[in-house]
Design a protein around this motif. Structure first.
Motif, PDB file in Angstrom:
ATOM      1  N   ARG A  46       0.777  -1.179  -0.007  1.00  0.00           N
ATOM      2  CA  ARG A  46      -0.149  -0.032   0.036  1.00  0.00           C
ATOM      3  C   ARG A  46       0.844   1.182  -0.139  1.00  0.00           C
ATOM      4  O   ARG A  46       2.018   1.265   0.122  1.00  0.00           O
ATOM      5  N   ALA A  47       0.376   2.521  -0.165  1.00  0.00           N
ATOM      6  CA  ALA A  47       0.896   3.765   0.096  1.00  0.00           C
ATOM      7  C   ALA A  47       1.986   3.932  -1.157  1.00  0.00           C
ATOM      8  O   ALA A  47       3.181   4.186  -0.916  1.00  0.00           O
ATOM      9  N   GLN A  48       1.521   3.769  -2.414  1.00  0.00           N
ATOM     10  CA  GLN A  48       2.360   3.797  -3.494  1.00  0.00           C
ATOM     11  C   GLN A  48       2.989   5.121  -3.771  1.00  0.00           C
ATOM     12  O   GLN A  48       3.972   4.924  -4.284  1.00  0.00           O
ATOM     13  N   SER A  49       2.560   5.986  -3.045  1.00  0.00           N
ATOM     14  CA  SER A  49       2.973   7.386  -3.395  1.00  0.00           C
ATOM     15  C   SER A  49       4.305   7.680  -2.576  1.00  0.00           C
ATOM     16  O   SER A  49       5.252   8.318  -2.689  1.00  0.00           O
ATOM     17  N   ASN A  50       4.392   6.597  -1.513  1.00  0.00           N
ATOM     18  CA  ASN A  50       5.661   6.492  -0.691  1.00  0.00           C
ATOM     19  C   ASN A  50       6.652   5.595  -1.004  1.00  0.00           C
ATOM     20  O   ASN A  50       7.735   5.655  -0.574  1.00  0.00           O
ATOM     21  N   ILE A  51       6.568   4.610  -1.863  1.00  0.00           N
ATOM     22  CA  ILE A  51       7.259   3.786  -2.166  1.00  0.00           C
ATOM     23  C   ILE A  51       8.644   4.047  -2.928  1.00  0.00           C
ATOM     24  O   ILE A  51       9.631   3.755  -2.476  1.00  0.00           O
ATOM     25  N   ASP A  52       8.364   5.041  -3.723  1.00  0.00           N
ATOM     26  CA  ASP A  52       9.711   5.612  -4.477  1.00  0.00           C
ATOM     27  C   ASP A  52      10.654   6.396  -3.504  1.00  0.00           C
ATOM     28  O   ASP A  52      11.769   6.182  -3.533  1.00  0.00           O
ATOM     29  N   GLU A  53      10.042   7.067  -2.368  1.00  0.00           N
ATOM     30  CA  GLU A  53      10.751   7.936  -1.624  1.00  0.00           C
ATOM     31  C   GLU A  53      11.399   6.825  -0.596  1.00  0.00           C
ATOM     32  O   GLU A  53      12.671   7.037  -0.301  1.00  0.00           O
ATOM     33  N   ILE A  54      10.851   5.937  -0.146  1.00  0.00           N
ATOM     34  CA  ILE A  54      11.470   4.999   0.689  1.00  0.00           C
ATOM     35  C   ILE A  54      12.665   4.251  -0.081  1.00  0.00           C
ATOM     36  O   ILE A  54      13.807   3.765   0.479  1.00  0.00           O
ATOM     37  N   GLN A  55      12.462   3.839  -1.250  1.00  0.00           N
ATOM     38  CA  GLN A  55      13.331   2.968  -1.992  1.00  0.00           C
ATOM     39  C   GLN A  55      14.842   4.010  -2.453  1.00  0.00           C
ATOM     40  O   GLN A  55      15.946   3.210  -2.318  1.00  0.00           O
ATOM     41  N   ASN A  56      14.578   5.077  -2.369  1.00  0.00           N
ATOM     42  CA  ASN A  56      15.631   6.065  -2.694  1.00  0.00           C
ATOM     43  C   ASN A  56      16.525   6.502  -1.453  1.00  0.00           C
ATOM     44  O   ASN A  56      17.546   7.290  -1.412  1.00  0.00           O
ATOM     45  N   LEU A  57      15.971   6.092  -0.380  1.00  0.00           N
ATOM     46  CA  LEU A  57      16.936   6.215   1.068  1.00  0.00           C
ATOM     47  C   LEU A  57      18.227   5.554   0.779  1.00  0.00           C
ATOM     48  O   LEU A  57      18.242   4.286   0.556  1.00  0.00           O
ATOM     49  N   ALA A  87      17.782  11.654  10.999  1.00  0.00           N
ATOM     50  CA  ALA A  87      16.776  12.223   9.997  1.00  0.00           C
ATOM     51  C   ALA A  87      15.908  11.062   9.245  1.00  0.00           C
ATOM     52  O   ALA A  87      14.970  11.219   8.986  1.00  0.00           O
ATOM     53  N   ILE A  88      16.676  10.108   8.914  1.00  0.00           N
ATOM     54  CA  ILE A  88      16.320   9.092   8.018  1.00  0.00           C
ATOM     55  C   ILE A  88      15.357   8.182   8.896  1.00  0.00           C
ATOM     56  O   ILE A  88      14.324   7.928   8.526  1.00  0.00           O
ATOM     57  N   ARG A  89      15.700   7.977  10.218  1.00  0.00           N
ATOM     58  CA  ARG A  89      14.914   7.227  10.953  1.00  0.00           C
ATOM     59  C   ARG A  89      13.582   7.819  11.200  1.00  0.00           C
ATOM     60  O   ARG A  89      12.551   7.570  11.124  1.00  0.00           O
ATOM     61  N   SER A  90      13.639   9.307  11.493  1.00  0.00           N
ATOM     62  CA  SER A  90      12.399  10.198  11.559  1.00  0.00           C
ATOM     63  C   SER A  90      11.419  10.201  10.336  1.00  0.00           C
ATOM     64  O   SER A  90      10.255   9.923  10.481  1.00  0.00           O
ATOM     65  N   ARG A  91      12.072  10.263   9.227  1.00  0.00           N
ATOM     66  CA  ARG A  91      11.244  10.056   7.839  1.00  0.00           C
ATOM     67  C   ARG A  91      10.710   8.749   7.698  1.00  0.00           C
ATOM     68  O   ARG A  91       9.779   8.762   7.177  1.00  0.00           O
ATOM     69  N   LEU A  92      11.444   7.595   8.175  1.00  0.00           N
ATOM     70  CA  LEU A  92      10.768   6.269   7.879  1.00  0.00           C
ATOM     71  C   LEU A  92       9.723   6.144   8.855  1.00  0.00           C
ATOM     72  O   LEU A  92       8.529   5.608   8.503  1.00  0.00           O
ATOM     73  N   ALA A 103       3.810   5.650   9.322  1.00  0.00           N
ATOM     74  CA  ALA A 103       2.605   6.153  10.190  1.00  0.00           C
ATOM     75  C   ALA A 103       1.719   6.263   9.146  1.00  0.00           C
ATOM     76  O   ALA A 103       0.389   6.135   9.208  1.00  0.00           O
ATOM     77  N   GLN A 104       1.961   6.814   7.931  1.00  0.00           N
ATOM     78  CA  GLN A 104       0.866   7.251   6.800  1.00  0.00           C
ATOM     79  C   GLN A 104       0.598   5.738   6.444  1.00  0.00           C
ATOM     80  O   GLN A 104      -0.840   5.890   5.882  1.00  0.00           O
ATOM     81  N   ILE A 105       1.320   4.789   6.334  1.00  0.00           N
ATOM     82  CA  ILE A 105       1.176   3.358   5.583  1.00  0.00           C
ATOM     83  C   ILE A 105      -0.108   2.866   6.655  1.00  0.00           C
ATOM     84  O   ILE A 105      -1.111   2.451   6.190  1.00  0.00           O
ATOM     85  N   GLU A 106       0.324   3.094   7.922  1.00  0.00           N
ATOM     86  CA  GLU A 106      -0.798   2.742   9.003  1.00  0.00           C
ATOM     87  C   GLU A 106      -1.900   3.142   9.075  1.00  0.00           C
ATOM     88  O   GLU A 106      -3.136   2.415   9.000  1.00  0.00           O
ATOM     89  N   LYS A 107      -1.990   4.316   8.508  1.00  0.00           N
ATOM     90  CA  LYS A 107      -3.327   5.168   8.664  1.00  0.00           C
ATOM     91  C   LYS A 107      -4.093   4.547   7.407  1.00  0.00           C
ATOM     92  O   LYS A 107      -5.547   4.509   7.333  1.00  0.00           O
ATOM     93  N   GLU A 108      -3.533   4.205   6.292  1.00  0.00           N
ATOM     94  CA  GLU A 108      -4.140   3.733   5.166  1.00  0.00           C
ATOM     95  C   GLU A 108      -4.579   2.430   5.410  1.00  0.00           C
ATOM     96  O   GLU A 108      -5.860   1.955   4.825  1.00  0.00           O
ATOM     97  N   PHE A 109      -3.927   1.611   5.914  1.00  0.00           N
ATOM     98  CA  PHE A 109      -4.384   0.232   6.402  1.00  0.00           C
ATOM     99  C   PHE A 109      -5.675   0.373   7.361  1.00  0.00           C
ATOM    100  O   PHE A 109      -6.680  -0.331   7.172  1.00  0.00           O
TER     101      PHE A 109
END
Length: 493
Positions: free
Chosen positions: A21-32, A50-55, A60-66
């Motif tokens: 889920r959360a397709q809009s965030n996949i690219d952002e996670i993959q580019n970390l 910084a990376i830990r906070s972003r993750l 949290a956004q993915i959890e809301k979508e679920f």
């Protein structure tokens, strides 16, 4: 360059994270990239803040979508249940109207000398006119009788609750004993007061699901079958005035000495763990057990494809009954004669005759799926229910074809026949329907959001001596409930 130095200067490989889920965030996670990774950092805290906070923010956004998806599924399920309820009500209404139409339709083949349009021709013969008038009167009486209302009143009286898992079977004690017994998948069997609805005694001697329960015809003994490959005979002595159960002298003495006594499902019933007798001999789950007339012997049915005849005093296996091709599902004995009927997944049920000097076996074929149960009636008939959504009434003297067939829209479970010949059929679709032995529908037990079962109804039982009881019919199911009903004919009200 040395190999060790080359390994230190080489950047660690980037690990891609794939989330459904959360397709809009996949690219952002993959580019970390872990470009800031330093080997000297503690392995337990090897991510930059910084990376830990972003993750954490992304997850949290993915959890809301679920959570949103889960909420949508729950709402859809509620809507589906409401639509299913309406469909069942419409099917019931359609069935009633269809039965009414069948009763109202004329059978013009009964008239003599009918015309091509189906109307009787007029004759000048006086005797023929008398015959025609008599037949018309008979047809008119049938039409008028079809407009009569229901002849049976069904009302919910009491609810028994306390089991922690689905209930396989409910059974009523012998006349004069106002209690019922239940066998549950929570590894316990319970005895309940019909009038108060309280649990009086809980049996915990089995090591598996308790699949059936039967009361002794004349003594304070109970027979239970279990998934632990055994059947137990245990004593149930209940003091009705105090609404307490004393399972045995040992437990009674323990209670007097102040030792701990387990509370039952209702928080106050004593428990029993030691049987009077243990019936062994099966190599698989024992699905059902029953007493033979007199109570000196007991019979068991198992998934090992055999039934067993046991001595109820010693537990000795007297005779092993084989012949079924698949697992046995139920076993029942005749209330007066030494007759036993076994049901099986091989689509047949067998009649075992232990009367002297017969000792014969008869095979009844007529179902196309698992035979879930078969029980005797007082008119020397057998009523069988099956997963093929049919219930059949058989004559013991003619096993070639059934006397009546009852069709339904759901599989039939462990049914029961009242002393007056009313067949109660529990279904997988949470319905309980009543029929006579001729296959005519009598009534359906009410089922709404406030009363009735919410899951599969697994078993039903009639009380033989109902004159002094508020409930004369009981049902149980996998909603963990036992319901006590008052089923009365309007002419008896």
């Amino acid at each position: 360059m040395p190999q060790d130095l080359q390994n230190l200067t080489t950047k660690p490989k980037t690990k891609k994270i794939s989330i459904p889920r959360a397709q809009s965030n996949i690219d952002e996670i993959q580019n970390l990239q872990c470009s800031n990774f330093r080997p000297d950092l503690d392995m337990e805290n090897n991510l930059p803040p910084a990376i830990r906070s972003r993750l954490q923010d992304l997850f949290a956004q993915i959890e809301k979508e679920f959570e949103l998806l889960y909420s949508e599924n729950v709402n859809f399920f509620c809507d589906f249940c409401a639509v299913q309820e309406k469909i069942e009500n419409l099917n019931e209404r359609l069935e009633r109207e269809s039965n009414l139409g069948d009763k109202q339709s004329y059978d013009f083949t009964d008239f003599d000398n009918t015309s091509s349009k189906g109307f009787p021709k007029v004759k000048t013969n006086a005797s023929q006119k008398v015959k025609t008038a008599h037949k018309l009167k008979a047809q008119t009486s049938k039409i008028v009788s079809s407009f009569k209302g229901p002849t049976v009143s069904c009302s919910l009286v009491r609810e028994f609750s306390g089991h922690r898992d689905g209930i396989w079977e409910v059974s009523v004690a012998r006349p004069g004993q106002p209690y019922i017994g239940t066998a549950s998948a929570d590894h316990t069997a319970c005895i309940w007061s019909i009038e108060s609805g309280r649990c009086l005694l809980r049996y915990q001697g089995h090591g598996g699901s308790v699949n059936s329960i039967r009361f002794h015809p004349s003594r304070d003994l109970v027979l239970t079958a279990s998934g632990d490959q055994t059947a137990h005979v245990w004593q149930a002595v209940v003091t009705w005035d105090q609404q307490k159960g004393h399972s045995s002298e040992e437990e009674l003495d323990a209670g007097e000495k102040g030792e701990e006594v387990d509370s039952g499902p209702e928080g106050g019933a004593p428990s029993l763990r030691t049987p009077v007798c243990e019936l062994k001999g099966h190599a698989a789950v024992v699905m059902a057990a029953d007493w033979l007339p007199g109570g000196d012997q007991a019979i068991t049915a198992s998934w090992d494809r055999t039934a067993g005849l046991h001595d109820a005093e010693t537990g000795e296996l007297v005779q092993s009954l084989s012949g079924h091709d698949h697992e046995l599902t139920h076993i029942s004995s005749h209330p007066l004669q030494r007759l036993v009927v076994t049901s099986s997944r091989d689509t047949t049920f067998r009649l075992w005759d232990f009367r002297e000097p017969i000792h014969s076996v008869s095979v009844f074929q007529g179902h196309t799926d698992t035979v879930t149960c078969a029980v005797f009636t007082r008119e020397d008939k057998v009523v069988s229910g099956s997963d093929d959504r049919s219930v059949k009434v058989w004559d013991l003297r003619n096993m070639r074809s059934p006397l009546a067939t009852i069709r339904s829209d759901s599989a039939a479970n462990r049914l029961a026949v009242s002393p007056g010949g009313v067949v109660a059929i529990p279904h997988d679709n949470r319905q309980v329907r009543l029929f006579d032995l001729g296959g005519q529908r009598i009534a359906r037990l009410p089922r709404t959001s406030r009363q009735g079962h919410r899951r599969m109804v697994s078993s039903v039982a009639w009380a033989e001596d109902s004159s002094s009881l508020s409930c004369n019919f009981f049902s149980c199911g996998f909603d963990r409930l036992i319901l006590g009903w008052s089923v009365q004919s309007f002419k008896d009200l």
